[in-house]
Structure formats: C-alpha cells, structure tokens
Scaffold this active site. Structure first.
Site, PDB file in Angstrom:
ATOM      1  N   HIS A  71       0.831  -1.213   0.000  1.00  0.00           N
ATOM      2  CA  HIS A  71       0.000   0.000   0.000  1.00  0.00           C
ATOM      3  C   HIS A  71       0.866   1.265   0.000  1.00  0.00           C
ATOM      4  CE1 HIS A  71      -4.135  -1.799   1.226  1.00  0.00           C
ATOM      5  NE2 HIS A  71      -3.400  -2.688   0.580  1.00  0.00           N
ATOM      6  N   VAL A  75       1.329   3.671  -4.106  1.00  0.00           N
ATOM      7  CA  VAL A  75       0.744   5.017  -4.151  1.00  0.00           C
ATOM      8  C   VAL A  75       1.878   6.051  -4.132  1.00  0.00           C
ATOM      9  CG1 VAL A  75      -0.769   6.635  -2.948  1.00  0.00           C
ATOM     10  CG2 VAL A  75      -1.345   4.189  -3.004  1.00  0.00           C
ATOM     11  N   THR A 193      -0.077 -15.486   0.773  1.00  0.00           N
ATOM     12  CA  THR A 193       0.331 -16.713   1.463  1.00  0.00           C
ATOM     13  C   THR A 193       0.305 -16.497   2.980  1.00  0.00           C
ATOM     14  OG1 THR A 193       2.146 -18.287   1.806  1.00  0.00           O
ATOM     15  CG2 THR A 193       2.801 -16.069   1.289  1.00  0.00           C
TER      16      THR A 193
END
Ligand code: HEM
Length: 329
Positions: A71, A75, A193
């Site tokens: 994240h 960005v 995972t």
C-alpha cells in the site's frame, strides 16, 4: 542521435546525467547505504533485532508489513506517504484503514533516532522491516538497496489500490503501471500466502451474492470449501462480517511459502482476485509453475518485493528524513 563515441566529454556527461534522471531515484539507491552513517550502530542489524523481537510475540506482523509495503509503494512510490497522520492523508483512505504495523515502524524509527538522529528514512525502515519479517516467516533473506527519502506529501485522493473483485486482466493492468509483468503480478499476489481478511470481503461477492444474484455462490470456489465458509466461518448474518478468514490454509497462514498457489489449483482461493489468477488461462500456467516449485516461488517473491521496493523512490536531496514517521518535519 549522436553515438556516445562521437560525443565530447561534457556532452557525454550531460547525456549520462539525463539518463540517470530518467532511470529515477532507484538508480541512486545503494546496498549498505547506512554503513558508517549511524555512529557505532549497524542500522540494518538494529532494524532486524526489533523486527525479530516483534515477530517472536506477534508472528502476523509479517502479513501487516507485506501489506504495508504494497500500500506504501503502489501510491506515489515507496516514500513514507502512508505513514503520515492527519485528516486527508493516505492513511485515511478506505483501503488503508485496515493496514497495520505502523507502531512497529514508529518503534524502529524511535530507536534509530536515539542512535543517529535524522539519518534513516521512514521509507527505508518500511522496506528493511518487511524484508526481515519475510525471512523470519520462511522466505528468503534478500538484500535490499537503501537511501530512500521521505516525501513531504500524503493525500488520500492519490490512493488508488486494486479491488478484491478484480479479474486477472485487471490485476495485470494495475501492476503494469508499477512496471510489473503479468508473471510478476502473479508472484506479488503470492503475498496472500500470509495473513487474513474478514467475511465482509467475500460474503457478497463470493458466498451469497455472486454476480449480483441473491443467494448465488461463486462457481469458481470449490463446493466443499464454500459450504464450510457458509456454515462455520461466514454464516449469512451481519454479525459474521468481522470474522477472520485466512488467505491461505490456517496452518500455513503465517508462513511465506507456495501453498497459496496450491490452494488456487484446488479452487480454494479466498478473494475473487486470487482465484481469478487460476480461472484465467493467461495466468493459470504461472500459478501452476509456482505451485509446483517452492524454490522458484521463494526466489521470484524476493525479486518482486525488491522491485516493488524501488518504485518511484526519492533519493539524494529530494524529500526529507523525517524525525517522526507520522509527521512531516
Ligand atoms: C490485486 C491485488 C490485491 C488485492 C485486490 C488485495 C486485496 C486485499 C484485501 C481485500 C485484503 C484483506 C484486507 C482486510 O480484510 O483487512 C488483503 C490482505 C492482504 N494483502 Fe492484499 N491485495 C492485493 C495485492 C497484494 C500485494 C501485492 C501484497 C503484498 C505484496 C498484498 C499483501 C496482503 C497481505 C499480507 C494481506 C493480509 C494482511 C493482514 O493479515 O493484516 N496484497 N489484500
């Protein structure tokens, strides 16, 4: 265009400077950038020690950090923008509300500020900490280059993260903008995972409202798995919205391994986007390859995390080295 051989020395230097600029800040990252810059402390060892202590008491930290790195880097690049507190910052954008691990980054920063104030960037701490957690959870101990600097900007309106219902083509398209190939996209999603989601992420889209049809279950989900979810994990009542759903098998949800891909082969992927990688013929072969070769997955996973860690970084005199990761200086 003039060939390098025919250019004068000053012209060649200008051309090389332009090329370096075009390559972006990642060209200026270095292995061991902090060596000798933090008094007597070895920055990477300090980070590793703190991550190790946290991992020992809270193993899901590996999932928090992997998601945080994604994240962060997706960005505006790996620039520490996600860490800033306050109204309208990246952190306040809906997909970031469930990101965790900020406290660990803050703790590492506080320790490093004691040892050498104003030297180590928050964006490097994110990348080093994730690397260390991945190795502790069974992944490779890969080398990362450092020297990132922190951006003096963080806007919720810049946050453009993928949706869990993305098709494989949409996922591939999304990651292409970060410079990833379709192969690298499938490897990156192998981050699922580890970690978990909540029933609210799959109830409507997969269990009880597939394709907008009330009661319909996603036919790409293995029937036995779907009935376990419906009966035990995510019953069709509002109170189950916050129940935890592991993205990989429960016994493997804290391990960085290729079991995620084996599950996709068994049609047990949790988010639509996960299972779509197997349903779509253009990415299925990649899932098969990674499911069948644990070593290949580990090597490729380390490689894509390094690539992700170098997206659009600030270096040199750009940005700043924050004193506190959640605030601009
Ligand atoms: C199309 C791409 C992706 C989509 C749509 C997606 C979506 C999601 C969603 C919806 C969750 C659950 C969040 C929650 O319920 O709180 C999640 C969790 C997670 N994601 Fe992704 N993700 C994607 C790619 C990635 C990538 C590239 C990484 C890292 C490299 C990553 C790492 C994780 C991890 C580790 C978790 C578990 C977090 C935890 O347990 O706290 N994801 N993702």
């Amino acid at each position: 265009m003039a060939s390098a051989a025919r250019m004068s020395a000053p012209a060649l230097m200008v051309a090389l400077a332009v090329l370096a600029f075009a390559a972006g800040g990642s060209a200026q990252l270095q292995y061991g950038f902090y060596k000798g810059k933090c008094n007597a402390s070895d920055v990477e060892a300090v980070v590793q020690g703190i991550v190790k202590a946290r991992f020992a008491r809270e193993a899901p930290i590996v999932a928090y950090l992997l998601r945080l790195q994604f994240h962060e880097c997706a960005v505006n690049g790996c620039d520490g923008g996600l860490l800033i507190d306050g109204p309208g910052t990246e952190k306040t954008a809906p997909p970031n509300l469930s990101v965790k691990g900020y406290d660990l980054i803050a703790a590492i920063k506080a320790e490093l500020e004691k040892r050498c104030p104003g030297v180590v960037s928050c964006s490097d701490i994110e990348i080093l900490a994730t690397r260390d957690a991945v190795a502790l959870a069974g992944g490779l101990a890969y080398a990362v280059r450092t020297g990132r600097r922190d951006r003096r900007q963080s806007r919720a309106s810049d946050v453009n993260l993928p949706a869990p219902e993305y098709t494989a083509a949409q996922a591939v398209g999304y990651y292409a903008r970060l410079g990833m190939t379709p192969y690298e996209t499938v490897v990156l999603l192998g981050a699922h995972t580890v970690g978990a989601t909540h029933c609210s992420a799959i109830k409507n889209s997969r269990l009880y409202g597939y394709g907008g049809r009330p009661g319909a279950t996603d036919p790409s989900m293995d029937r036995a798995t779907a009935s376990v979810y419906k009966k035990w994990v995510c019953p069709n009542v509002t109170s189950s919205d916050g129940n935890t759903v592991f993205l990989d098998d429960q016994w493997s949800a804290l391990k960085v391994d290729n079991n995620y891909y084996k599950n996709l082969q068994l049609r047990r992927g949790v988010l639509s986007v996960d299972q779509n990688l197997y349903s779509d013929g253009s990415t299925r072969w990649i899932v098969d390859q990674l499911a069948n070769n644990a070593g290949l997955f580990q090597a490729q996973f380390a490689k894509v995390l390094v690539k992700l860690s170098e997206v659009n970084v600030l270096t040199g005199t750009q940005g700043e080295i924050r004193k506190v990761c959640s605030k601009f200086n």
